[in-house]
Design an enzyme around this catalytic site. Structure first.
Site, PDB file in Angstrom:
ATOM      1  N   HIS A 133     -18.715 -12.977  -3.414  1.00 43.80           N
ATOM      2  CA  HIS A 133     -19.413 -13.321  -2.178  1.00 43.80           C
ATOM      3  C   HIS A 133     -20.607 -14.229  -2.441  1.00 43.80           C
ATOM      4  O   HIS A 133     -21.231 -14.154  -3.494  1.00 43.80           O
ATOM      5  CB  HIS A 133     -19.940 -12.056  -1.490  1.00 43.80           C
ATOM      6  CG  HIS A 133     -18.903 -11.024  -1.261  1.00 43.80           C
ATOM      7  ND1 HIS A 133     -19.122  -9.694  -1.496  1.00 43.80           N
ATOM      8  CD2 HIS A 133     -17.626 -11.106  -0.817  1.00 43.80           C
ATOM      9  CE1 HIS A 133     -18.045  -9.003  -1.206  1.00 43.80           C
ATOM     10  NE2 HIS A 133     -17.116  -9.841  -0.802  1.00 43.80           N
TER      11      HIS A 133
ATOM     12  N   TYR B 122     -28.586  -3.492  -5.880  1.00 42.94           N
ATOM     13  CA  TYR B 122     -28.871  -4.912  -5.678  1.00 42.94           C
ATOM     14  C   TYR B 122     -30.242  -5.068  -5.033  1.00 42.94           C
ATOM     15  O   TYR B 122     -30.533  -4.420  -4.041  1.00 42.94           O
ATOM     16  CB  TYR B 122     -27.936  -5.523  -4.646  1.00 42.94           C
ATOM     17  CG  TYR B 122     -26.473  -5.531  -4.871  1.00 42.94           C
ATOM     18  CD1 TYR B 122     -25.781  -6.730  -4.763  1.00 42.94           C
ATOM     19  CD2 TYR B 122     -25.743  -4.371  -5.091  1.00 42.94           C
ATOM     20  CE1 TYR B 122     -24.413  -6.771  -4.900  1.00 42.94           C
ATOM     21  CE2 TYR B 122     -24.372  -4.410  -5.238  1.00 42.94           C
ATOM     22  CZ  TYR B 122     -23.713  -5.606  -5.138  1.00 42.94           C
ATOM     23  OH  TYR B 122     -22.364  -5.649  -5.261  1.00 42.94           O
TER      24      TYR B 122
ATOM     25  N   LYS C  69     -29.887 -12.678  -6.139  1.00 42.89           N
ATOM     26  CA  LYS C  69     -29.669 -11.237  -6.298  1.00 42.89           C
ATOM     27  C   LYS C  69     -30.096 -10.809  -7.692  1.00 42.89           C
ATOM     28  O   LYS C  69     -29.958 -11.571  -8.652  1.00 42.89           O
ATOM     29  CB  LYS C  69     -28.185 -10.881  -6.132  1.00 42.89           C
ATOM     30  CG  LYS C  69     -27.600 -11.177  -4.779  1.00 42.89           C
ATOM     31  CD  LYS C  69     -26.107 -10.864  -4.756  1.00 42.89           C
ATOM     32  CE  LYS C  69     -25.488 -11.218  -3.429  1.00 42.89           C
ATOM     33  NZ  LYS C  69     -24.028 -11.026  -3.447  1.00 42.89           N
TER      34      LYS C  69
ATOM     35  N   ASP D 144     -11.790  -9.360   0.946  1.00 45.96           N
ATOM     36  CA  ASP D 144     -11.854 -10.044  -0.348  1.00 45.96           C
ATOM     37  C   ASP D 144     -10.498 -10.602  -0.783  1.00 45.96           C
ATOM     38  O   ASP D 144     -10.450 -11.569  -1.536  1.00 45.96           O
ATOM     39  CB  ASP D 144     -12.418  -9.117  -1.423  1.00 45.96           C
ATOM     40  CG  ASP D 144     -13.907  -8.866  -1.237  1.00 45.96           C
ATOM     41  OD1 ASP D 144     -14.563  -9.616  -0.477  1.00 45.96           O
ATOM     42  OD2 ASP D 144     -14.426  -7.920  -1.845  1.00 45.96           O
TER      43      ASP D 144
END
Length: 181
Positions: free
Chosen positions: A62, A132, A72, A168
């Site tokens: 992503h 994250y 991130k 996905d």
């Protein structure tokens, strides 16, 4: 913290520098000043936790496009994951190249993912959890993705993919020139 730049400019593996004694250790996992000193985006808009029941579970790849690109900082806090990033910067000399690194509760490593990189990972153990820190809010209208099994990327995942979301699996494949088919 030790910042180890990968072959993809701006992407870092970050190792702890633990201070140990008879109780165990203490280590800094994030410092705005140290991130800025390395040219990294220190903003944190969200923190997310991902739990993966089954070994082989695959999440991603992503990314978010402008105006809501996101950096991130990924850390595995339980179990182990194989974390992969793909350079999505169109003008980059490493466009569509990828790097993978194992993150685990045992090695305490983190992976810094710059803006305009696709990110995904595979759980290497049952019950793996990833934490994250994300620099931008999730913005569905600018979300993009790459297929984890896209032959144009050539990513070698350590395990067969046993669980992958419908979303996905539905991303378009790239052509050999990096254009969506």
């Amino acid at each position: 913290m030790q910042f180890i730049e990968t072959k993809l400019k701006g992407a870092y593996v970050i190792d702890l520098e633990p201070r140990s004694d008879h109780r165990g250790f203490f280590a800094r996992t994030f410092c705005q000043q140290e991130f800025e000193a390395h040219g990294l985006n220190p903003a944190v808009a969200q923190c997310n936790l991902s739990f993966n029941a089954k070994k082989g579970t695959l999440r991603g790849l992503h990314y978010q496009r402008p105006p809501a690109t996101e950096a991130k900082l990924i850390r595995c806090i339980r179990g182990a994951i194989y974390d992969v990033i793909v350079d999505m910067r169109p003008d980059s000399p490493t466009y569509l190249q990828h790097v993978g690194v194992e993150l685990s509760a045992d090695n305490h490593r983190a992976f810094y993912v710059p803006d305009l990189f696709a990110h995904g990972y595979q759980a290497l153990e049952d019950g793996s959890e990833a934490l994250y820190q994300v620099s931008e809010f999730y913005t569905p209208g600018v979300e993009g993705g790459l297929r984890y099994d896209d032959p144009a990327l050539g990513i070698e995942w350590p395990l067969p993919a046993v669980e992958v979301s419908e979303k996905d699996q539905s991303w378009s494949l790239l052509t050999s020139e990096g254009v969506r088919s």
